[in-house]
Design an enzyme around this catalytic site. Structure first.
Site, mmCIF file in Angstrom:
data_model
loop_
_atom_site.group_PDB
_atom_site.id
_atom_site.type_symbol
_atom_site.label_atom_id
_atom_site.label_comp_id
_atom_site.label_asym_id
_atom_site.label_seq_id
_atom_site.Cartn_x
_atom_site.Cartn_y
_atom_site.Cartn_z
ATOM 1 C CB THR A 109 -0.892 6.671 0.728
ATOM 2 O OG1 THR A 109 -0.579 7.158 2.046
ATOM 3 C CG2 THR A 109 0.101 7.233 -0.276
ATOM 4 C CG ASP A 161 4.157 -7.302 12.958
ATOM 5 O OD1 ASP A 161 4.711 -6.185 12.857
ATOM 6 O OD2 ASP A 161 3.260 -7.546 13.778
ATOM 7 C CB SER A 163 -0.933 0.020 1.219
ATOM 8 O OG SER A 163 -0.194 0.122 2.416
ATOM 9 N N GLY A 164 0.241 2.373 -0.323
ATOM 10 C CA GLY A 164 0.890 3.661 -0.187
ATOM 11 C C GLY A 164 2.174 3.822 -0.966
ATOM 12 C CB ILE A 165 5.291 5.660 -0.082
ATOM 13 C CG1 ILE A 165 4.640 7.044 0.048
ATOM 14 C CG2 ILE A 165 6.707 5.806 -0.640
ATOM 15 C CD1 ILE A 165 5.313 7.953 1.057
ATOM 16 C CE1 TYR A 190 5.209 8.591 10.777
ATOM 17 C CE2 TYR A 190 5.254 10.898 10.123
ATOM 18 C CZ TYR A 190 5.297 9.558 9.789
ATOM 19 O OH TYR A 190 5.437 9.192 8.468
ATOM 20 C CB VAL A 228 1.898 10.907 -0.024
ATOM 21 C CG1 VAL A 228 1.790 10.249 -1.399
ATOM 22 C CG2 VAL A 228 3.267 11.553 0.152
#
Length: 259
Positions: free
Chosen positions: A182, A58, A11-13, A147, A180
Site C-alpha cells: 500500500t 485530521d 488509501s491502503g487498507i 510504532y 501490505v
C-alpha cells in the site's frame, strides 16, 4: 441498509475496506484528511449506487476527532461498523528530543482509536448491534520502536473493549496485518525489495480475510497462514530472540529509507 465508517479511507487498507464493503452493499462514511481524494472516492462509489458521506478530518486534531465521534453517536443515522484504520509509520527514534512525531502518532493511533471506539460502542450498545474493527499490526508483537508499542496498545485495548462489550450484541476485533502493498509503506520509504517477498500481502486479500474473521466473531485477526505461523513463533519463542529479529528488521528498514 447497513452503514460503515472508515477512517483513513482514501488509501491502503482503509480504501480496501471501503471497496470491499461497497461491493457487499454497504453504504459508507469516508473519513480522511485529503478532501479532493475523499470527493473522488465518494463519486466512484455513488456511481456504483452506494450512499456515501464524506468527513474531512485530521485525527491529530482533537476538534476533528470530536466531530467524527459525534457522527458515530447519531442514532437517527446509525453506523453499524467502525473501521479505525488511520495511521502512519513512526520513524522518530525513541531517544529523539523532538516529540512532535510521537505526539502526532499518539493522537491518531491511540487517542483517536479510543475516542472513536468509545463513541461507536456506546451508540451500538443502545441499539444492541454493531461491530468495531481497530487496525493494529503484527509489528505490535515485536519490538520495532514507537510504532510497535502503539500497535501493541491497539490490540490490548481492543481485547479489553471486547470484554466490556460481551453480551451486548456488539463486537470488537483487532486486525493485525503484516506488510501490505500500500501507500503506507511507500510513504515510509519501505520498498518491496527491502523486505522478503514472501512477507508482502495484498490489501484486498487482507480485507477479505479480516471480514471473514469479523463474521466469525474473532477478537484478533491475523490474515494469511504465513503470518499466523510467524506470530505463533513470536508468541511462544524467547523474547530475546524476538528482540534480535526486531533489531535486524529495524536495521534493514533504516537502510532502505531515503536520506
Amino acid at each position: 441498509m447497513a452503514t460503515a465508517l472508515v477512517t483513513g479511507a482514501t488509501s491502503g487498507i482503509g480504501a480496501a475496506f471501503a471497496r470491499a464493503l461497497a461491493d457487499r452493499g454497504w453504504d459508507l462514511v469516508l473519513v480522511a484528511r485529503d478532501e479532493a481524494r475523499l470527493d473522488a472516492e465518494a463519486a466512484r462509489y455513488r456511481a456504483a449506487g452506494r450512499a456515501v458521506e464524506v468527513l474531512r478530518a485530521d485525527l491529530a486534531d482533537r476538534a476533528d476527532v470530536t466531530r467524527v465521534a459525534a457522527r458515530l453517536e447519531e442514532q437517527d443515522r446509525p453506523v453499524d461498523l467502525l473501521v479505525n484504520n488511520a495511521g502512519f509509520s513512526v520513524r522518530a527514534p525513541l531517544l529523539s528530543t523532538d516529540q512532535e512525531a510521537h505526539d502526532r502518532a499518539f493522537e491518531v493511533m491511540v487517542r483517536a482509536v479510543q475516542v472513536l471506539s468509545g463513541a461507536a460502542g456506546r451508540a451500538m450498545v443502545q441499539r444492541g448491534r454493531g461491530r468495531i474493527v481497530n487496525v493494529g499490526s503484527t509489528a505490535g508483537r515485536i519490538t520495532m520502536g514507537a510504532y510497535s508499542a502503539i500497535k501493541a496498545w491497539v490490540t490490548v485495548f481492543t481485547e479489553g473493549l471486547s470484554n466490556e462489550l460481551a453480551g451486548t450484541g456488539v463486537t470488537a476485533m483487532a486486525l493485525e496485518p503484516g506488510w501490505v502493498r500500500t501507500e503506507f509503506h511507500a510513504r515510509a520509504g519501505i520498498s518491496g525489495s527491502s523486505m522478503p517477498s514472501a512477507l508482502w500481502l495484498d490489501a484486498d486479500d487482507l480485507v477479505a480475510a479480516a471480514l471473514r474473521d469479523l463474521s466469525r466473531g474473532r477478537v484478533v485477526s491475523t490474515p494469511s497462514a504465513r503470518y499466523k505461523a510467524l506470530m505463533f513463533l513470536v508468541r511462544h519463542g524467547p523474547r530475546s530472540g524476538v528482540r534480535r529479529v526486531s533489531k535486524a528488521l529495524s536495521g534493514r528498514r533504516r537502510s532502505s529509507l531515503p536520506e
